[in-house]
Design a protein around this motif. Structure first.
Motif, PDB file in Angstrom:
ATOM      1  N   ASP A  36       1.169  -1.081   0.061  1.00 24.39           N
ATOM      2  CA  ASP A  36       0.077   0.041   0.072  1.00 24.39           C
ATOM      3  C   ASP A  36       0.838   1.225   0.033  1.00 24.39           C
ATOM      4  N   PRO A  37       0.726   2.224  -0.848  1.00 22.10           N
ATOM      5  CA  PRO A  37       1.673   3.167  -1.009  1.00 22.10           C
ATOM      6  C   PRO A  37       1.854   4.122   0.339  1.00 22.10           C
ATOM      7  N   TYR A  38       0.858   4.163   1.024  1.00 22.05           N
ATOM      8  CA  TYR A  38       0.888   4.708   2.322  1.00 22.05           C
ATOM      9  C   TYR A  38       1.730   4.266   3.548  1.00 22.05           C
ATOM     10  N   ARG A  39       1.481   2.830   3.265  1.00 22.43           N
ATOM     11  CA  ARG A  39       2.344   2.068   4.274  1.00 22.43           C
ATOM     12  C   ARG A  39       3.901   1.913   3.797  1.00 22.43           C
ATOM     13  N   MET A  40       3.752   1.974   2.775  1.00 21.57           N
ATOM     14  CA  MET A  40       5.349   1.901   2.097  1.00 21.57           C
ATOM     15  C   MET A  40       6.213   3.248   2.463  1.00 21.57           C
ATOM     16  N   ARG A  41       5.415   4.462   2.598  1.00 21.84           N
ATOM     17  CA  ARG A  41       5.942   5.616   3.181  1.00 21.84           C
ATOM     18  C   ARG A  41       6.470   5.301   4.644  1.00 21.84           C
ATOM     19  N   ILE A  42       5.633   4.686   5.129  1.00 15.64           N
ATOM     20  CA  ILE A  42       5.714   4.524   6.817  1.00 15.64           C
ATOM     21  C   ILE A  42       6.919   3.495   6.950  1.00 15.64           C
ATOM     22  N   GLU A  90       1.622  13.779   8.625  1.00 14.95           N
ATOM     23  CA  GLU A  90       0.285  12.950   8.601  1.00 14.95           C
ATOM     24  C   GLU A  90      -0.521  12.910   9.867  1.00 14.95           C
ATOM     25  N   PRO A  91      -1.749  12.653   9.953  1.00 18.97           N
ATOM     26  CA  PRO A  91      -2.382  12.793  11.350  1.00 18.97           C
ATOM     27  C   PRO A  91      -1.940  11.345  11.975  1.00 18.97           C
ATOM     28  N   PRO A  92      -1.941  11.679  13.371  1.00 20.21           N
ATOM     29  CA  PRO A  92      -1.218  10.562  14.013  1.00 20.21           C
ATOM     30  C   PRO A  92      -2.098   9.331  14.144  1.00 20.21           C
ATOM     31  N   GLY A  93      -3.612   9.590  14.274  1.00 18.84           N
ATOM     32  CA  GLY A  93      -4.273   8.439  14.269  1.00 18.84           C
ATOM     33  C   GLY A  93      -4.208   7.542  12.882  1.00 18.84           C
ATOM     34  N   LYS A  94      -4.211   8.136  11.805  1.00 19.31           N
ATOM     35  CA  LYS A  94      -3.960   7.429  10.536  1.00 19.31           C
ATOM     36  C   LYS A  94      -2.666   6.565  10.518  1.00 19.31           C
ATOM     37  N   VAL A  95      -1.712   7.227  10.832  1.00 16.40           N
ATOM     38  CA  VAL A  95      -0.569   6.501  10.884  1.00 16.40           C
ATOM     39  C   VAL A  95      -0.282   5.168  11.948  1.00 16.40           C
ATOM     40  N   HIS A  96      -0.989   5.487  13.103  1.00 14.47           N
ATOM     41  CA  HIS A  96      -1.103   4.663  14.025  1.00 14.47           C
ATOM     42  C   HIS A  96      -1.871   3.442  13.423  1.00 14.47           C
ATOM     43  N   TYR A  97      -3.058   3.416  12.642  1.00 10.64           N
ATOM     44  CA  TYR A  97      -3.902   2.355  12.016  1.00 10.64           C
ATOM     45  C   TYR A  97      -2.823   1.703  11.195  1.00 10.64           C
ATOM     46  N   HIS A  98      -1.970   2.339  10.308  1.00 13.63           N
ATOM     47  CA  HIS A  98      -1.314   1.518   9.389  1.00 13.63           C
ATOM     48  C   HIS A  98      -0.123   0.952   9.953  1.00 13.63           C
ATOM     49  N   VAL A  99       0.550   1.434  11.079  1.00 10.71           N
ATOM     50  CA  VAL A  99       1.585   1.068  11.767  1.00 10.71           C
ATOM     51  C   VAL A  99       0.971  -0.429  12.527  1.00 10.71           C
ATOM     52  N   ASN A 100      -0.088  -0.438  12.989  1.00  9.32           N
ATOM     53  CA  ASN A 100      -0.668  -1.673  13.431  1.00  9.32           C
ATOM     54  C   ASN A 100      -1.026  -2.863  12.334  1.00  9.32           C
ATOM     55  N   LYS A 101      -1.303  -2.318  11.384  1.00 13.40           N
ATOM     56  CA  LYS A 101      -1.309  -3.112  10.232  1.00 13.40           C
ATOM     57  C   LYS A 101       0.040  -3.914  10.040  1.00 13.40           C
ATOM     58  N   LEU A 102       1.107  -3.025   9.825  1.00 14.73           N
ATOM     59  CA  LEU A 102       2.219  -3.679   9.713  1.00 14.73           C
ATOM     60  C   LEU A 102       2.766  -4.456  10.740  1.00 14.73           C
ATOM     61  N   HIS A 103       2.497  -4.226  12.059  1.00 14.63           N
ATOM     62  CA  HIS A 103       2.849  -4.848  13.120  1.00 14.63           C
ATOM     63  C   HIS A 103       2.101  -6.152  13.081  1.00 14.63           C
ATOM     64  N   GLU A 104       0.819  -6.320  12.675  1.00 21.45           N
ATOM     65  CA  GLU A 104       0.109  -7.694  12.772  1.00 21.45           C
ATOM     66  C   GLU A 104       0.678  -8.628  11.757  1.00 21.45           C
ATOM     67  N   ILE A 105       1.481  -7.976  10.629  1.00 24.76           N
ATOM     68  CA  ILE A 105       1.981  -9.090   9.867  1.00 24.76           C
ATOM     69  C   ILE A 105       3.385  -9.160  10.070  1.00 24.76           C
ATOM     70  N   ASP A 106       3.888  -8.766  11.246  1.00 22.94           N
ATOM     71  CA  ASP A 106       5.328  -8.959  11.600  1.00 22.94           C
ATOM     72  C   ASP A 106       6.419  -8.293  10.974  1.00 22.94           C
ATOM     73  N   ASN A 135      12.491   1.027  -3.580  1.00 27.72           N
ATOM     74  CA  ASN A 135      13.574   0.208  -3.016  1.00 27.72           C
ATOM     75  C   ASN A 135      14.889   1.030  -3.584  1.00 27.72           C
ATOM     76  N   PHE A 136      14.720   1.229  -4.906  1.00 27.46           N
ATOM     77  CA  PHE A 136      15.876   2.232  -5.576  1.00 27.46           C
ATOM     78  C   PHE A 136      16.009   3.543  -4.798  1.00 27.46           C
ATOM     79  N   ARG A 137      14.938   4.160  -4.656  1.00 25.75           N
ATOM     80  CA  ARG A 137      14.874   5.478  -4.038  1.00 25.75           C
ATOM     81  C   ARG A 137      15.332   5.420  -2.818  1.00 25.75           C
ATOM     82  N   ILE A 138      15.150   4.661  -2.143  1.00 23.53           N
ATOM     83  CA  ILE A 138      15.759   4.561  -0.398  1.00 23.53           C
ATOM     84  C   ILE A 138      17.217   4.172  -0.555  1.00 23.53           C
ATOM     85  N   HIS A 139      17.388   3.574  -1.431  1.00 19.49           N
ATOM     86  CA  HIS A 139      19.258   3.139  -1.268  1.00 19.49           C
ATOM     87  C   HIS A 139      20.001   4.209  -2.124  1.00 19.49           C
TER      88      HIS A 139
END
Length: 188
Positions: free
Chosen positions: A18-24, A46-62, A110-114
């Motif tokens: 998800d593009p938003y989660r990739m930013r996170i 970004e709003p903390p509540g929105k980021v918190h939701y997406h952080v939790n999703k990423l945490h749920e899948i390890d 991936n390329f941009r980050i590196h």
């Protein structure tokens, strides 16, 4: 961070790519230190509540793990970090339709980050090179060369390069710190 996680389901792919989660994920990769969802929200604007939701999703899948907790004004703040150094897609899943749709976005991120990390390090290296009382050209080495080899030679070459680089990846306060962006791409 440790090793590699392989995404094995379309659901995991949809969460990670998800593009938003990739930013996170990118922000955690860049900061290289535990951050709360609120801190990440501040960094990406970004709003903390929105980021918190997406952080939790990423945490749920390890993909993210809780690195530490800290009591702040009676509230337990969770500091997350990337659990794995590499997030890869299972070879069987790469054959699927969804992966084919998001493959380009994955590569671009991936390329941009590196490149961003390496560019920052090169700027520091040039500052070292020219800031001293005498010029020291050894702080920056760059090489662009075409190599000609078979697939087997390419595999051996990559293995040898990885082994060589691994010899120098243990932090040691008694030596200088250098950076490398090693790449090998088939172009013909």
């Amino acid at each position: 961070m440790k090793g590699t996680i392989y995404l094995t389901t379309d659901q995991q792919l949809k969460i990670v790519y998800d593009p938003y989660r990739m930013r996170i994920i990118e922000t955690y990769f860049k900061t290289q230190e535990p951050q709360t969802a609120t801190q990440i929200a501040d960094i990406i604007g970004e709003p903390p509540g929105k980021v918190h939701y997406h952080v939790n999703k990423l945490h749920e899948i390890d993909v993210l793990q809780i690195e530490k907790t800290k009591s702040i004004n009676g509230i337990q703040a969770k500091y997350y970090g990337l659990k794995y150094e590499h997030i890869l897609v299972d070879p069987e899943l790469r054959k699927g339709q969804y992966f084919r749709e998001i493959r380009g976005m994955s590569r671009a991120t991936n390329f941009r980050i590196h490149v961003e990390h390496f560019s920052e390090d090169i700027v520091k290296a040039h500052e070292f090179t020219f800031s001293g009382s005498e010029y020291h050209p050894g702080y920056v080495y760059s090489n662009h060369t075409k190599l000609y080899m078979t697939k087997e030679q390419q595999r051996d070459f990559m293995k040898e390069m990885n082994q060589l680089i691994q010899q120098y990846t243990t932090p040691d306060d008694s030596v200088g710190v250098y950076t490398t962006l090693f790449g090998l791409a088939r172009v013909e």
